[in-house]
Scaffold this motif. Structure first.
Motif: not given
Length: 134
Positions: A51-72
């Motif tokens: 929620r925070v990594s994809t919703h915040s303008s400070a981070y700006g990840y897409t949902l898929d990018q956020g999921k990938d980052l967490l998996a990594q």
């Protein structure tokens, strides 16, 4: 020792842009090399990370990018990550929870304790938790 990372600690570990990234990354590196500690997430911490990594303008990840980052993050070499299933309801909240902004903290602290873990956080106001050292 097993540590359940709260949302902010997980965000700080995963996002280099987070103001406490270095603090959490150093702690995790020292912990992993010293005693082989286990890190844990749960549904609330993973969903909060997304929620925070994809919703915040400070981070700006897409949902898929956020999921990938967490998996990594969870596959980082040298770290042991586990997932704690969450079957705790409101009856499991610790007695110290008495205002709305303590509900999630209390839930996570109780979930950690019930699973032989300690809640790792940057928040100094959660009883029984470990505040990630600076």
């Amino acid at each position: 020792m097993r540590y359940l990372l709260d949302v902010n600690a997980l965000l700080a570990f995963g996002l280099r842009e987070h103001k406490f990234h270095s603090r959490v990354a150093v702690w995790i590196k020292e912990m992993a090399s010293g005693n082989g500690a286990e890190l844990a997430t749960c549904a609330i911490t993973e969903l909060g990370f997304l929620r925070v990594s994809t919703h915040s303008s400070a981070y700006g990840y897409t949902l898929d990018q956020g999921k990938d980052l967490l998996a990594q993050l969870k596959m980082t070499s040298g770290l042991r990550f586990t997932f704690i299933p969450d079957d705790h309801g409101i009856a499991s909240l610790p007695e110290w929870v008495d205002v709305a902004n303590q509900i999630t903290d209390g839930h996570l602290a109780g979930l950690a304790k019930a699973n032989d873990a300690v809640l790792a956080t940057l928040d100094q106001k959660i009883p029984g938790s470990l505040v990630v050292p600076s």
